[in-house]
Design a protein around this motif. Structure first.
Motif, PDB file in Angstrom:
ATOM      1  N   ALA A 158      39.553 -20.706 -35.525  1.00 41.51           N
ATOM      2  CA  ALA A 158      39.671 -20.649 -34.135  1.00 41.51           C
ATOM      3  C   ALA A 158      40.250 -20.109 -33.689  1.00 41.51           C
ATOM      4  CB  ALA A 158      38.318 -20.755 -33.300  1.00 41.51           C
ATOM      5  N   ASP A 211      30.036 -17.327 -33.302  1.00 44.00           N
ATOM      6  CA  ASP A 211      29.597 -19.043 -33.076  1.00 44.00           C
ATOM      7  C   ASP A 211      30.505 -19.675 -34.399  1.00 44.00           C
ATOM      8  OD1 ASP A 211      28.470 -18.870 -31.116  1.00 44.00           O
ATOM      9  OD2 ASP A 211      26.566 -18.963 -32.014  1.00 44.00           O
ATOM     10  N   GLU A 256      36.965 -15.955 -26.135  1.00 47.50           N
ATOM     11  CA  GLU A 256      35.612 -16.154 -26.666  1.00 47.50           C
ATOM     12  C   GLU A 256      35.983 -17.111 -28.142  1.00 47.50           C
ATOM     13  OE1 GLU A 256      31.980 -16.184 -26.920  1.00 47.50           O
ATOM     14  OE2 GLU A 256      32.862 -15.771 -25.539  1.00 47.50           O
ATOM     15  N   VAL A 257      36.847 -17.222 -29.124  1.00 49.61           N
ATOM     16  CA  VAL A 257      37.252 -17.988 -30.003  1.00 49.61           C
ATOM     17  C   VAL A 257      38.478 -18.555 -29.905  1.00 49.61           C
ATOM     18  CG1 VAL A 257      36.460 -16.650 -32.059  1.00 49.61           C
ATOM     19  CG2 VAL A 257      39.044 -16.809 -31.204  1.00 49.61           C
ATOM     20  N   GLU A 314      38.623 -20.481 -26.406  1.00 47.33           N
ATOM     21  CA  GLU A 314      37.516 -20.951 -25.873  1.00 47.33           C
ATOM     22  C   GLU A 314      37.452 -22.552 -26.539  1.00 47.33           C
ATOM     23  OE1 GLU A 314      35.396 -21.288 -21.766  1.00 47.33           O
ATOM     24  OE2 GLU A 314      34.292 -20.311 -23.878  1.00 47.33           O
ATOM     25  N   PRO A 315      36.792 -22.852 -27.217  1.00 45.17           N
ATOM     26  CA  PRO A 315      36.170 -24.628 -27.469  1.00 45.17           C
ATOM     27  C   PRO A 315      37.856 -25.273 -28.592  1.00 45.17           C
ATOM     28  CG  PRO A 315      35.698 -22.091 -29.289  1.00 45.17           C
ATOM     29  CD  PRO A 315      36.237 -21.731 -27.646  1.00 45.17           C
ATOM     30  N   GLY A 331      42.020 -16.274 -33.432  1.00 40.06           N
ATOM     31  CA  GLY A 331      42.556 -16.149 -31.260  1.00 40.06           C
ATOM     32  C   GLY A 331      43.607 -14.814 -31.699  1.00 40.06           C
ATOM     33  N   ARG A 349      34.542 -20.199 -33.822  1.00 43.00           N
ATOM     34  CA  ARG A 349      34.020 -21.164 -32.421  1.00 43.00           C
ATOM     35  C   ARG A 349      33.953 -22.897 -33.756  1.00 43.00           C
ATOM     36  NH1 ARG A 349      33.327 -20.016 -27.460  1.00 43.00           N
ATOM     37  NH2 ARG A 349      32.044 -21.496 -26.955  1.00 43.00           N
TER      38      ARG A 349
END
Length: 144
Positions: free
Chosen positions: A45, A25, A63-64, A66-67, A49, A28
């Motif tokens: 992020a 988190d 996960e990282v 995507e935002p 990534g 992200r």
């Protein structure tokens, strides 16, 4: 940029334990809606990534990244981010022993990338991602 966070392990669904909820988190959170593509390309992020993809942490890369994808407006930058995510997913499917799914995701990623390997998007050469896909498809072809 924050210190690099190397995951404790590369999560492969069905093969090992998932990371603790919220483990990424703080990384992200460096990608926020309203940021420019240039700012997102400098975010923790994005940098994490790329590092994760380069070092075999494919689930973690998704996960990282995507935002960032979610924060980008429609256009070349967003398609490029989706191509990065699909590239990570393709490598993950290889690790999951699902070569057909990996091949399909390679095709999706290529369709999202600029056709020219000379193109640069968000500071990354499209050729770099095409080369990763070439390597993966070569591995998958020899595993038939």
């Amino acid at each position: 940029m924050s210190a690099w966070q190397r995951p404790t392990h590369a999560h492969v669904p069905g093969q090992n334990a998932r990371h603790m909820e919220g483990a990424f988190d703080h990384i992200r959170a460096s990608a926020q809606p309203g940021m420019t593509a240039a700012d997102l390309a400098e975010s923790d992020a994005f940098r994490h990534g790329l590092f994760y993809i380069d070092n075999g942490f494919y689930w973690e890369a998704h996960e990282v990244l995507e935002p960032i994808w979610m924060a980008l407006p429609e256009g070349q930058d967003r398609r490029f981010l989706q191509a990065l995510i699909q590239t990570a997913n393709a490598f993950l499917k290889r690790e999951m022993m699902r070569p057909g799914a990996a091949r399909r995701l390679c095709g999706i990623a290529r369709d999202l990338l600029p056709a020219s390997r000379e193109a640069w998007v968000m500071g990354i050469g499209a050729g770099r991602i095409h080369a990763m896909l070439d390597s993966l498809e070569g591995d998958l072809g020899s595993a038939l």
